[in-house]
Design a protein around this motif. Sequence first.
Motif, PDB file in Angstrom:
ATOM      1  N   ALA A 352      62.079 -37.362  -2.211  1.00 15.52           N
ATOM      2  CA  ALA A 352      62.734 -36.329  -1.412  1.00 15.52           C
ATOM      3  C   ALA A 352      61.746 -35.559  -0.541  1.00 15.52           C
ATOM      4  CB  ALA A 352      63.488 -35.365  -2.320  1.00 15.52           C
ATOM      5  N   THR A 353      60.476 -35.545  -0.913  1.00 16.84           N
ATOM      6  CA  THR A 353      59.423 -34.946  -0.112  1.00 16.84           C
ATOM      7  C   THR A 353      58.269 -35.936  -0.042  1.00 16.84           C
ATOM      8  OG1 THR A 353      60.013 -32.722  -0.854  1.00 16.84           O
ATOM      9  CG2 THR A 353      57.848 -32.989   0.153  1.00 16.84           C
ATOM     10  N   GLU A 354      57.758 -36.179   1.167  1.00 18.45           N
ATOM     11  CA  GLU A 354      56.711 -37.177   1.378  1.00 18.45           C
ATOM     12  C   GLU A 354      55.636 -36.552   2.254  1.00 18.45           C
ATOM     13  OE1 GLU A 354      56.330 -41.828   3.012  1.00 18.45           O
ATOM     14  OE2 GLU A 354      58.283 -40.820   2.901  1.00 18.45           O
ATOM     15  N   TRP A 355      54.367 -36.820   1.933  1.00 15.60           N
ATOM     16  CA  TRP A 355      53.294 -36.182   2.684  1.00 15.60           C
ATOM     17  C   TRP A 355      52.000 -36.998   2.603  1.00 15.60           C
ATOM     18  CZ3 TRP A 355      54.255 -35.319  -2.334  1.00 15.60           C
ATOM     19  CH2 TRP A 355      53.174 -35.254  -3.204  1.00 15.60           C
ATOM     20  N   ILE A 356      51.069 -36.656   3.499  1.00 17.49           N
ATOM     21  CA  ILE A 356      49.705 -37.191   3.423  1.00 17.49           C
ATOM     22  C   ILE A 356      48.720 -36.050   3.651  1.00 17.49           C
ATOM     23  CG2 ILE A 356      50.276 -39.526   4.128  1.00 17.49           C
ATOM     24  CD1 ILE A 356      48.420 -37.628   6.674  1.00 17.49           C
ATOM     25  N   GLU A 357      47.505 -36.266   3.163  1.00 18.42           N
ATOM     26  CA  GLU A 357      46.408 -35.336   3.404  1.00 18.42           C
ATOM     27  C   GLU A 357      45.783 -35.682   4.761  1.00 18.42           C
ATOM     28  OE1 GLU A 357      45.536 -32.859   1.527  1.00 18.42           O
ATOM     29  OE2 GLU A 357      46.542 -33.245  -0.393  1.00 18.42           O
ATOM     30  N   LEU A 358      45.784 -34.735   5.683  1.00 20.18           N
ATOM     31  CA  LEU A 358      45.278 -35.015   7.022  1.00 20.18           C
ATOM     32  C   LEU A 358      43.784 -35.338   7.021  1.00 20.18           C
ATOM     33  CD1 LEU A 358      47.293 -32.371   9.041  1.00 20.18           C
ATOM     34  CD2 LEU A 358      47.511 -34.851   9.199  1.00 20.18           C
ATOM     35  N   ALA A 359      43.018 -34.696   6.162  1.00 19.36           N
ATOM     36  CA  ALA A 359      41.595 -35.019   6.076  1.00 19.36           C
ATOM     37  C   ALA A 359      41.401 -36.455   5.620  1.00 19.36           C
ATOM     38  CB  ALA A 359      40.887 -34.054   5.123  1.00 19.36           C
ATOM     39  N   SER A 360      42.261 -36.915   4.731  1.00 22.38           N
ATOM     40  CA  SER A 360      42.197 -38.294   4.266  1.00 22.38           C
ATOM     41  C   SER A 360      42.507 -39.261   5.401  1.00 22.38           C
ATOM     42  CB  SER A 360      43.176 -38.514   3.112  1.00 22.38           C
ATOM     43  OG  SER A 360      43.206 -39.865   2.711  1.00 22.38           O
ATOM     44  N   LEU A 361      43.510 -38.931   6.229  1.00 24.69           N
ATOM     45  CA  LEU A 361      43.850 -39.779   7.371  1.00 24.69           C
ATOM     46  C   LEU A 361      42.638 -39.966   8.280  1.00 24.69           C
ATOM     47  CD1 LEU A 361      45.787 -41.284   9.270  1.00 24.69           C
ATOM     48  CD2 LEU A 361      46.510 -39.059  10.160  1.00 24.69           C
ATOM     49  N   ARG A 362      41.915 -38.898   8.518  1.00 26.83           N
ATOM     50  CA  ARG A 362      40.751 -38.998   9.415  1.00 26.83           C
ATOM     51  C   ARG A 362      39.624 -39.785   8.763  1.00 26.83           C
ATOM     52  NH1 ARG A 362      42.928 -33.707  10.638  1.00 26.83           N
ATOM     53  NH2 ARG A 362      43.755 -33.785  12.776  1.00 26.83           N
ATOM     54  N   ARG A 363      39.431 -39.612   7.453  1.00 24.85           N
ATOM     55  CA  ARG A 363      38.398 -40.401   6.768  1.00 24.85           C
ATOM     56  C   ARG A 363      38.733 -41.879   6.787  1.00 24.85           C
ATOM     57  NH1 ARG A 363      38.550 -36.031   3.093  1.00 24.85           N
ATOM     58  NH2 ARG A 363      39.943 -37.191   1.698  1.00 24.85           N
ATOM     59  N   VAL A 364      39.984 -42.217   6.482  1.00 23.64           N
ATOM     60  CA  VAL A 364      40.411 -43.620   6.466  1.00 23.64           C
ATOM     61  C   VAL A 364      40.237 -44.241   7.849  1.00 23.64           C
ATOM     62  CG1 VAL A 364      42.440 -45.120   6.264  1.00 23.64           C
ATOM     63  CG2 VAL A 364      41.946 -43.440   4.487  1.00 23.64           C
TER      64      VAL A 364
END
Length: 377
Positions: A352-364
Amino acid sequence: MDPAELLKDLVRIDSVNPGLVAGSAGETGIADYTSAWLECHGFEVTRLEAEPGRPSVVGVAAGSGGGNSLMFNGHLDTVTLAGYDGDPLDPRVEDGKMFGRGTFDMKAGIAAIMVAAATAAAQPHRGDIIVALVSDEEYASAGTEEVLRHFTADAAIISEPTHEDVVIAHRGFAWFDVTIHGVAAHGSRPDLGIDAIAKAGRFLTGMDQLTRKLAEGTQHPTLKAGNIHASLIRGGEEISSYPAECTISLERRTIPGETADTVEAELRAILDDIAATDAEFQYTITRGLERQPFEVSPEEPIVQALLTAAKNSTGQDLALRGEPFWTDAALMLDSGIPGLLFGVDGGGAHAATEWIELASLRRVTSVLTQTTLNYCQ
């Protein structure tokens, strides 16, 4: 290029898989967007659409020659928007996280591979850089199967969310229907009827014993043991009659070395043991879908290339592990393309709630960029 801004655009596009929710948008809109984006960044784009309305997009940045080719893979489809807490198509940013349907599974992965591939493609590279954005992963993986009929590479990276671990193995599965045969008769005539549902109970007991045997048996280093469960059971016509059939649909999750053949042998051993002590016990087995387990060596060049890139980019030694679920990585390996899974940190896949860590997106994204430059040089 900011992968977070690209991710916002991707989340705003409804791409719910119509195989899961009839009448849903499908991948056409997001395929249009990603095609235009890749073309704008110099990729030669091919649109594959064996099933109308279910397109996959493949962008190729050709190398100068003599280098390794790398295929990125990510799926464009998402699960349902229904039941999401808030607006699922509004990419809300709060406390260093981005929320929205598909952020975690797996539009962040798509944003990361698109930006990484485009950044690397803008620099000299000898090997081809291929971005495959596929349809239908959430249902039948038709998109990856179609892509693999037209494209290949020396290695692959699937940017499913892995919490920044490197996944080099996962389980497969095999589906079976086991039908126990009885004899239909009026409920008042036990002398004429054979109760297929009651007979099926003995098979279910045997499955339970197999579950314990698997848990105590051979363990894979990262995947542990396979498992089995009864998923559906159907039998009988009405309450006043003996049931002529009872069908149990089951799933067996497999580890490397296990196949539909080995699973069928396990099932027949249980069923034949019952039949040996019960002359009325009769059965048939019907195979369903099989997907192979996936495993590559930690020494595979693409694995080592990514580990080195991560160390140089972030200073971190990434964990190597397996996943219990199945992914398109197995299809790619079956086609001769060794690969791995590497993606962002976050949570809420299918929830019902979905998210990502933005710092993780940039590292990946940074790690994938450096991996591409190193591998395709």
